[in-house]
Design an enzyme around this catalytic site. Structure first.
Site, PDB file in Angstrom:
ATOM      1  NE  ARG A  89      -2.416   1.220   3.717  1.00  0.00           N
ATOM      2  CZ  ARG A  89      -3.138   0.715   4.853  1.00  0.00           C
ATOM      3  NH1 ARG A  89      -4.195   0.330   4.665  1.00  0.00           N
ATOM      4  NH2 ARG A  89      -2.404   1.017   5.888  1.00  0.00           N
ATOM      5  CE  LYS A 191      -2.776   5.057   7.038  1.00  0.00           C
ATOM      6  NZ  LYS A 191      -4.072   4.560   7.342  1.00  0.00           N
ATOM      7  CD  GLU A 227     -11.786   5.450   4.523  1.00  0.00           C
ATOM      8  OE1 GLU A 227     -11.171   4.947   5.490  1.00  0.00           O
ATOM      9  OE2 GLU A 227     -11.519   5.883   3.411  1.00  0.00           O
TER      10      GLU A 227
HETATM   11  C1  LIG Z   1      -5.048   3.844   7.781  1.00  0.00           C
HETATM   12  C2  LIG Z   1      -6.477   4.049   7.474  1.00  0.00           C
HETATM   13  C3  LIG Z   1      -7.479   2.969   7.662  1.00  0.00           C
HETATM   14  C4  LIG Z   1      -7.218   1.776   8.414  1.00  0.00           C
HETATM   15  O1  LIG Z   1      -6.475   0.859   7.432  1.00  0.00           O
HETATM   16  P1  LIG Z   1      -5.668  -0.197   8.201  1.00  0.00           P
HETATM   17  O2  LIG Z   1      -4.682  -0.673   7.166  1.00  0.00           O
HETATM   18  O3  LIG Z   1      -6.528  -1.022   8.658  1.00  0.00           O
HETATM   19  O4  LIG Z   1      -4.643   0.368   9.474  1.00  0.00           O
HETATM   20  C5  LIG Z   1      -8.883   3.337   7.166  1.00  0.00           C
HETATM   21  N1  LIG Z   1      -9.084   4.687   6.717  1.00  0.00           N
HETATM   22  C6  LIG Z   1      -8.426   5.628   6.509  1.00  0.00           C
HETATM   23  C7  LIG Z   1      -8.588   6.967   5.960  1.00  0.00           C
HETATM   24  C8  LIG Z   1      -7.030   5.259   6.926  1.00  0.00           C
HETATM   25  O5  LIG Z   1      -5.983   6.358   6.817  1.00  0.00           O
END
Ligand SMILES: *Cc1c(COP(=O)(O)O)cnc(C)c1O
Length: 347
Positions: A89, A191, A227
Site C-alpha cells: 500500500r 495514505k 468511512e
Molecule cells: C489507515 C486508514 C484506515 C485503516 O487502515 P488499516 O490498514 O486497517 O490500518 C482506514 N481509513 C483511512 C482513511 C486510513 O487512513
C-alpha cells in the site's frame, strides 16, 4: 544491551501509555533521487531532521505514510501483522503522489531493524504495542509546483497504549454534509498526508459538538457512506455483513480485509462489498469501524442533519466475535490459518 534494556523498562510507565509519541532510541532513514534508485538506508539516533524550507513536502504536501504495530504475543515473541500489505500500500500511495515507490525489501528491512533496535520499547503483553510509522517525503527543494528532486524515507516507532482506555466504548458518529473526506478520483485511496490535514478542521468541529468521529459520505451524490476519519466501516443487517466497496476514494484497510476474510471463512457469514446508505447504517443491527489503531470499535449512535439514531447500547455478538478472532490471532492466542502473523527474528 541488557543494561540499556532494563533502564528503558524502568523509564516507560507502561500503564500510563496513551496514543501519543514517546521518543525511542533510533529511526531508520533512506534516500533517493528523482527517477533514481532507493539506496538502502541505516539506523540513526531518533531526532530532528534538517531540510530545506523549499522542500516539496513542506510547500506542496508531497508525502505518504503507513501505520503498523509490533507487539508481544502469547508465545512470548514479538510479532507484526500482515506487514507486506503495508509495504504494497505504501508503494501504491507513493505512486499516486509521484514519489518513487520503495522496494518491498527495503521497507521490510527498515521496519524489522527499527523494531529490533527498539525492542525494549515494545510494551508487555496486554499493555499496548509499538506503533510503527513508515513515512516518505519529497525533501529536495522545489519552487514551482513539481515533484521534488529527492526523497527521504523514515521509519520511527513509539510505544502506545490501547486506543480506547477502559475497554470497548461505543462511539457516536456525526454524518456530515458540510465536508467531504475524499473526492472521486482524488487521493482518498492513498495514505497521503494532505488527506489528514484536511480532516483536522471537520473533526475539531465534530468533537466540539460532542461527537467521537465523523462518518463521511461519498462526495459525488452523498447517497452512501464511505468511512470514518481514519477507519473503515462495517454494518450487520439481517445476518449479512456489509462494507462500502473500494471505489477509489476509500482507503483499503488491512484490518478491513482481515475482517472480511474472518467473517467469510471463520464465521461462514455472507460479506458484501457494496453501497451502504445512511439509513442502512441507522437501521443496522451492529455497526463498527476497523483500523490498525482502532482495531474493531463498535458504533452505538449516529447523528445526521435529520436527527439522532441509536443503533445499540451494547457491543453486538458478531462485533465481539470478530474482535476476539482478530485479536486472538494477532496475539497468537488462536491458530493463524492465514499466515498473517510475522514473528520478528530473535535479537
Ligand atoms: C489507515 C486508514 C484506515 C485503516 O487502515 P488499516 O490498514 O486497517 O490500518 C482506514 N481509513 C483511512 C482513511 C486510513 O487512513
Amino acid at each position: 544491551m541488557k543494561t540499556v534494556e532494563s533502564e528503558v523498562m524502568e523509564a516507560v510507565e507502561w500503564d500510563e501509555l496513551s496514543f501519543s509519541l514517546t521518543p525511542t532510541r533510533s529511526m531508520y532513514m533512506a534516500e533517493c533521487d528523482l527517477g533514481g534508485e532507493w539506496r538502502p538506508g541505516e539506523l540513526i539516533p531518533f531526532g530532528d531532521l534538517s531540510i530545506s524550507p523549499a522542500a516539496g513536502v513542506l510547500n506542496y504536501g508531497q508525502g505518504v505514510f503507513e501505520g503498523m504495530k509490533a507487539y508481544r504475543s502469547a508465545k512470548d515473541r514479538i510479532v507484526l501483522f500482515r506487514p507486506e500489505r503495508n509495504a504494497r500500500r505504501f508503494q501504491a500511495s507513493a505512486e499516486r503522489l509521484c514519489i518513487p515507490p520503495l522496494p518491498e525489501e527495503i521497507f521490510m528491512n527498515a521496519v524489522l531493524s527499527t523494531v529490533g533496535d527498539n525492542i525494549d520499547f515494545v510494551p508487555p503483553l496486554g499493555k499496548g504495542s509499538l506503533y510503527i510509522r513508515p513515512v516518505v517525503w519529497g525533501t529536495g527543494p522545489v519552487l514551482g509546483v513539481q515533484p521534488a528532486p529527492s526523497y527521504t524515507f523514515v521509519v520511527y516507532v513509539s510505544p502506545v497504549g490501547p486506543y480506547f482506555k477502559g475497554g470497548m466504548r461505543l462511539l457516536h458518529l456525526e454524518v456530515t454534509k458540510q465536508f467531504h473526506r475524499a473526492a472521486p478520483r482524488g487521493t482518498g485511496n492513498a495514505k497521503a498526508i494532505g488527506n489528514y490535514a484536511a480532516s483536522l478542521y471537520p473533526l475539531k468541529l465534530a468533537k466540539a459538538k460532542g461527537f467521537d468521529e465523523i462518518l463521511y459520505l461519498n462526495a459525488s451524490d452523498e447517497a452512501c457512506v464511505e468511512e470514518v476519519g481514519s477507519a473503515n466501516l462495517f454494518i450487520l443487517s439481517d445476518g449479512v455483513l456489509k462494507t462500502p466497496a473500494l471505489d477509489g476514494s476509500i482507503l483499503p484497510g488491512v484490518t478491513r480485509d482481515s475482517v472480511i476474510q474472518l467473517a467469510r471463512e471463520r464465521l461462514n457469514m455472507e460479506v458484501r462489498e457494496t453501497q451502504v446508505s445512511v439509513s442502512d447504517v441507522a437501521q443496522a443491527d451492529e455497526v463498527f469501524c476497523t483500523g490498525t489503531a482502532a482495531v474493531i470499535t463498535p458504533i452505538g449512535e449516529i447523528t445526521t442533519e435529520e436527527g439522532h439514531n441509536v443503533i445499540t447500547d451494547s457491543v453486538g455478538p458478531v462485533s465481539r466475535k470478530l474482535y476476539d478472532l482478530l485479536t486472538g490471532i494477532q496475539k497468537e492466542e488462536l491458530e493463524d490459518p492465514f499466515g498473517w502473523v510475522t514473528p520478528l527474528e530473535v535479537y
